[in-house]
Design an enzyme around this catalytic site. Structure first.
Site: not given
Ligand code: PNS
Length: 161
Positions: A17, A41, A90, A128
């Site tokens: 990250h 989550k 990745r 993570s």
């Molecule tokens: O580190 P991660 O868990 O892969 O991050 C995922 C994240 C937090 C970037 C994604 O789940 C997200 O954008 N969540 C916010 C909710 C949102 O905007 N959703 C719209 C798309 S369905």
């Protein structure tokens, strides 16, 4: 001013990250690392802890700052006047997912684009999930979490005793 957002759960932040944030900070004027509450989550670290871990990790990057958001990412980007989301990938599974998320976020706010950066090969195996397992089993975290996050993690561990 070109502003980008690096969003994620950051449960916790990893060196992969941090590499993404450092690279984004060389492309954009300002980078906001946004810790998402991410309702579905069940994180190991609270939102405040994840925010502190990110803050400690990016403290050396002058044009980066940490923020937290419980809502749609597109709304946060609109609020901050950001032009882009920066996502790291990745492998092709990550790419497939981020490609879909990019379409959704563009639908939500058409002025928002997604920049996808390939992870460095030395970070391909770091996640993570791996860091959480290392924490559960008392393994050393040097090299997989940013140096700035190590004292913050120690403080969190101390506070939980
Ligand atoms: O580190 P991660 O868990 O892969 O991050 C995922 C994240 C937090 C970037 C994604 O789940 C997200 O954008 N969540 C916010 C909710 C949102 O905007 N959703 C719209 C798309 S369905």
């Amino acid at each position: 001013m070109r502003t980008a957002i690096c969003p994620g759960s950051f449960d916790p932040i990893t060196v992969g990250h941090l590499d993404l944030v450092e690279r984004a900070s060389r492309i954009f004027d300002e980078v906001i690392v946004c810790v998402m509450a991410n309702g579905e989550k069940r994180p190991m670290f609270t939102l405040d802890e994840r925010l502190e871990l990110v803050r400690g990790s990016v403290a050396h990057i002058p044009n980066a700052r940490a923020a937290a958001w419980d809502g749609l990412l597109a709304d946060f980007a609109r609020q901050e006047g950001a032009q882009a989301l920066v996502k790291g990938v990745r492998n092709c599974i990550d790419f497939d997912w981020e490609y879909q998320m990019a379409q959704i976020n563009r639908d939500l706010w058409p002025e928002l684009d997604t920049v996808i950066l390939p992870a460095q090969t030395r970070h391909l195996h770091i996640s993570s999930t791996m860091v959480r397992d290392f924490i559960r089993h008392g393994q050393r975290l040097e090299g997989i979490v940013p140096p700035g996050a190590i004292p913050v993690l120690a403080g969190i561990r101390e506070g939980r005793k």
